[in-house]
Scaffold this motif. Structure first.
Motif, PDB file in Angstrom:
ATOM      1  N   LEU A 113       0.743  -1.077   0.100  1.00  0.00           N
ATOM      2  CA  LEU A 113       0.056  -0.049  -0.068  1.00  0.00           C
ATOM      3  C   LEU A 113       0.958   1.193  -0.172  1.00  0.00           C
ATOM      4  O   LEU A 113       0.832   2.171  -0.810  1.00  0.00           O
ATOM      5  CB  LEU A 113      -0.912  -0.092   1.164  1.00  0.00           C
ATOM      6  N   ALA A 114       1.994   1.076   0.847  1.00  0.00           N
ATOM      7  CA  ALA A 114       2.896   2.479   0.936  1.00  0.00           C
ATOM      8  C   ALA A 114       3.459   2.554  -0.627  1.00  0.00           C
ATOM      9  O   ALA A 114       3.656   3.665  -0.968  1.00  0.00           O
ATOM     10  CB  ALA A 114       3.816   2.400   1.962  1.00  0.00           C
ATOM     11  N   THR A 115       3.866   1.665  -1.197  1.00  0.00           N
ATOM     12  CA  THR A 115       4.417   1.667  -2.506  1.00  0.00           C
ATOM     13  C   THR A 115       3.570   2.170  -3.493  1.00  0.00           C
ATOM     14  O   THR A 115       3.613   3.004  -4.553  1.00  0.00           O
ATOM     15  CB  THR A 115       4.869   0.146  -3.008  1.00  0.00           C
ATOM     16  N   LEU A 116       2.241   1.816  -3.353  1.00  0.00           N
ATOM     17  CA  LEU A 116       1.124   2.021  -4.447  1.00  0.00           C
ATOM     18  C   LEU A 116       0.811   3.541  -4.250  1.00  0.00           C
ATOM     19  O   LEU A 116       0.713   4.352  -5.306  1.00  0.00           O
ATOM     20  CB  LEU A 116      -0.075   1.483  -4.043  1.00  0.00           C
ATOM     21  N   LEU A 117       1.051   4.104  -2.922  1.00  0.00           N
ATOM     22  CA  LEU A 117       0.695   5.705  -2.921  1.00  0.00           C
ATOM     23  C   LEU A 117       2.041   6.359  -3.402  1.00  0.00           C
ATOM     24  O   LEU A 117       1.761   7.433  -3.786  1.00  0.00           O
ATOM     25  CB  LEU A 117       0.551   5.758  -1.193  1.00  0.00           C
ATOM     26  N   TRP A 118       3.329   5.981  -3.028  1.00  0.00           N
ATOM     27  CA  TRP A 118       4.304   6.515  -3.799  1.00  0.00           C
ATOM     28  C   TRP A 118       4.200   6.551  -5.199  1.00  0.00           C
ATOM     29  O   TRP A 118       4.674   7.587  -5.999  1.00  0.00           O
ATOM     30  CB  TRP A 118       5.613   5.928  -3.291  1.00  0.00           C
TER      31      TRP A 118
ATOM     32  N   TYR B 291      -6.774   5.275  -1.264  1.00  0.00           N
ATOM     33  CA  TYR B 291      -5.920   4.352  -0.616  1.00  0.00           C
ATOM     34  C   TYR B 291      -5.443   4.992   0.620  1.00  0.00           C
ATOM     35  O   TYR B 291      -4.981   4.325   1.265  1.00  0.00           O
ATOM     36  CB  TYR B 291      -4.964   3.770  -1.569  1.00  0.00           C
ATOM     37  N   LEU B 292      -5.387   6.415   0.761  1.00  0.00           N
ATOM     38  CA  LEU B 292      -4.841   6.864   1.956  1.00  0.00           C
ATOM     39  C   LEU B 292      -5.593   6.746   3.092  1.00  0.00           C
ATOM     40  O   LEU B 292      -5.428   6.436   4.317  1.00  0.00           O
ATOM     41  CB  LEU B 292      -4.863   8.407   1.587  1.00  0.00           C
TER      42      LEU B 292
ATOM     43  N   ASN C 198      -2.287   0.556  11.613  1.00  0.00           N
ATOM     44  CA  ASN C 198      -1.234   1.033  12.616  1.00  0.00           C
ATOM     45  C   ASN C 198       0.072   0.580  12.166  1.00  0.00           C
ATOM     46  O   ASN C 198       0.714  -0.340  12.707  1.00  0.00           O
ATOM     47  CB  ASN C 198      -1.245   0.413  14.022  1.00  0.00           C
ATOM     48  N   SER C 199       0.698   1.326  11.149  1.00  0.00           N
ATOM     49  CA  SER C 199       1.780   0.808  10.497  1.00  0.00           C
ATOM     50  C   SER C 199       3.238   1.094  10.945  1.00  0.00           C
ATOM     51  O   SER C 199       3.255   2.274  11.636  1.00  0.00           O
ATOM     52  CB  SER C 199       1.723   1.177   8.888  1.00  0.00           C
ATOM     53  N   ASN C 200       4.240   0.255  10.620  1.00  0.00           N
ATOM     54  CA  ASN C 200       5.503   0.577  11.269  1.00  0.00           C
ATOM     55  C   ASN C 200       6.200   1.023  10.103  1.00  0.00           C
ATOM     56  O   ASN C 200       7.622   1.049  10.268  1.00  0.00           O
ATOM     57  CB  ASN C 200       5.974  -0.976  11.943  1.00  0.00           C
ATOM     58  N   TYR C 201       5.697   1.368   8.972  1.00  0.00           N
ATOM     59  CA  TYR C 201       6.298   2.142   7.991  1.00  0.00           C
ATOM     60  C   TYR C 201       6.864   3.284   8.343  1.00  0.00           C
ATOM     61  O   TYR C 201       6.490   4.271   8.890  1.00  0.00           O
ATOM     62  CB  TYR C 201       5.363   2.152   6.748  1.00  0.00           C
ATOM     63  N   ARG C 202       8.392   3.379   8.100  1.00  0.00           N
ATOM     64  CA  ARG C 202       9.314   4.339   8.721  1.00  0.00           C
ATOM     65  C   ARG C 202       8.814   5.824   8.161  1.00  0.00           C
ATOM     66  O   ARG C 202       9.232   6.701   8.819  1.00  0.00           O
ATOM     67  CB  ARG C 202      10.524   4.194   8.382  1.00  0.00           C
ATOM     68  N   HIS C 203       8.335   5.800   6.762  1.00  0.00           N
ATOM     69  CA  HIS C 203       8.142   6.960   6.189  1.00  0.00           C
ATOM     70  C   HIS C 203       6.489   7.559   6.360  1.00  0.00           C
ATOM     71  O   HIS C 203       5.982   8.474   5.531  1.00  0.00           O
ATOM     72  CB  HIS C 203       8.620   6.904   4.805  1.00  0.00           C
ATOM     73  N   THR C 204       6.047   6.991   7.287  1.00  0.00           N
ATOM     74  CA  THR C 204       4.380   7.199   7.493  1.00  0.00           C
ATOM     75  C   THR C 204       4.081   8.727   7.597  1.00  0.00           C
ATOM     76  O   THR C 204       3.223   9.036   6.882  1.00  0.00           O
ATOM     77  CB  THR C 204       3.889   6.569   8.585  1.00  0.00           C
ATOM     78  N   THR C 205       4.729   9.238   8.246  1.00  0.00           N
ATOM     79  CA  THR C 205       4.463  11.062   8.514  1.00  0.00           C
ATOM     80  C   THR C 205       4.661  11.754   7.119  1.00  0.00           C
ATOM     81  O   THR C 205       3.870  12.423   6.665  1.00  0.00           O
ATOM     82  CB  THR C 205       5.222  11.573   9.631  1.00  0.00           C
ATOM     83  N   LEU C 206       5.720  11.316   6.611  1.00  0.00           N
ATOM     84  CA  LEU C 206       6.160  12.162   5.335  1.00  0.00           C
ATOM     85  C   LEU C 206       5.227  11.511   4.078  1.00  0.00           C
ATOM     86  O   LEU C 206       4.648  12.438   3.612  1.00  0.00           O
ATOM     87  CB  LEU C 206       7.567  11.584   4.977  1.00  0.00           C
TER      88      LEU C 206
ATOM     89  N   CYS D 104       0.648  12.901   0.596  1.00  0.00           N
ATOM     90  CA  CYS D 104      -0.528  12.574   0.070  1.00  0.00           C
ATOM     91  C   CYS D 104      -1.554  13.487   0.250  1.00  0.00           C
ATOM     92  O   CYS D 104      -2.428  13.599  -0.832  1.00  0.00           O
ATOM     93  CB  CYS D 104      -1.004  10.948   0.631  1.00  0.00           C
ATOM     94  N   HIS D 105      -1.771  14.102   1.443  1.00  0.00           N
ATOM     95  CA  HIS D 105      -2.665  15.280   1.518  1.00  0.00           C
ATOM     96  C   HIS D 105      -2.244  16.398   0.753  1.00  0.00           C
ATOM     97  O   HIS D 105      -3.269  17.067   0.347  1.00  0.00           O
ATOM     98  CB  HIS D 105      -2.608  15.822   3.298  1.00  0.00           C
TER      99      HIS D 105
END
Length: 311
Positions: free
Chosen positions: A249-254, A277-278, A285-293, A298-299
């Motif tokens: 999902l993170a890859t899809l958003l990028w 997808y956002l 509750n993701s551990n993805y390290r670039h969640t905030t960025l 995306c916003h």
């Protein structure tokens, strides 16, 4: 007797490359091969070249069909195959003479389902260099897939450069009428597997023309580039495999963000996908390290546009 390996080669207008490709196959030191050539409606001399080779080597099965695309050609090859092991080869590429022999070595271990080697990118013909002194690393297949998807490594994206046990691909087909069909398919092979063996022997020679016309680009087919990751996300979500669907999902958003900044005429499409997808991304509750960025861009995708222009 050694196990039968089926080599599947889809062919479309490859007359300038076929001799080096087919010679590299018929000269393999591992001889128990079934060589399946699928001529996908070529309009050049490809069929005549294939016919000549088939007349000289009884291991070759030649299928001649109307042009329907590489996915249907590969699927036809899989259905035609008799081997317990499958290898894919593109018609403009070639392999070292001991490619099959060396990649078959790990299958003495019944838990190994995929055997992988390295590859060399070539812009012109490069003579093969056969190597036999190297070691394999063994990794759980799902772990290998997760780590290499994160890195974007070719090994989990393309069908070539590896040998697969046929049982892991049974019932899985390359999607028709879709570009980036490899990315929509290969991850399923790994997900179905137990263990992966990998060595750094660069035994596969991957040809790229200097003008790059032989390989598709994300920018040429942006909707398909997004769709393949939507398919991956749906697959992992259905499996309830949290690590995979969060990463996908993170890859899809990028990918959607990249499309937004690179194709002006697709910004509405990209923004709509981001909004869809956002919601899912924020739910985890993701551990993805670039969640905030990632969330911030995306916003405000126009800020990502400025960011990329500056950096």
């Amino acid at each position: 007797m050694k196990s039968l390996v089926s080599i599947i080669i889809p062919i479309y207008n490859a007359e300038y490359f076929l001799d080096r490709c087919l010679n590299s196959v018929i000269q393999q030191t591992y001889t128990n091969l079934e060589i399946i050539l699928i001529n996908d409606g070529s309009t050049d001399a490809s069929l005549a070249i294939c016919t000549t080779y088939a007349q000289k080597d009884s291991r070759i099965i030649l299928i001649n069909k109307t042009n329907e695309g590489v996915s249907i050609a590969r699927n036809m090859g899989i259905q035609q195959s008799s081997g317990d092991y499958i290898a894919f080869l593109d018609a403009d590429d070639w392999i070292a003479s001991n490619y099959i022999e060396q990649l078959m070595l790990p299958f003495k271990n019944n838990s190994i389902d995929i055997s992988i080697c390295g590859y060399q990118i070539c812009h012109k013909y490069t003579p093969t260099y056969d190597k036999s002194e190297y070691s394999f690393n063994f990794t759980a297949a799902k772990k290998y897939l997760l780590e290499n998807q994160k890195k974007g490594n070719f090994s989990v994206i393309v069908p070539w450069g590896k040998i697969l046990r046929k049982r892991i691909i049974t019932g899985i087909f390359f999607p028709e009428n879709l570009h980036f069909e490899d990315e929509a398919t290969i991850y399923k092979f790994f997900y179905n597997s137990n263990q992966v063996a990998e060595c750094d022997y660069k035994a596969y020679y991957y040809f790229q023309s200097p003008n790059g016309l032989t390989k598709a680009t994300n920018l040429k087919y942006p909707e398909d580039a997004i769709k393949v990751f939507e398919m991956q996300y749906a697959f992992f979500k259905e499996k309830k495999d949290v690590a995979f669907y969060q990463q996908t999902l993170a890859t899809l958003l990028w990918k959607c963000l990249t499309l937004y900044i690179e194709k002006k005429d697709k910004r509405a499409f990209a923004k709509n996908k981001i909004e869809i997808y956002l919601k899912d991304f924020n739910h985890f509750n993701s551990n993805y390290r670039h969640t905030t960025l990632l969330n911030f861009f995306c916003h405000f995708p126009f800020i990502y546009l400025l960011y990329k222009k500056i950096f």
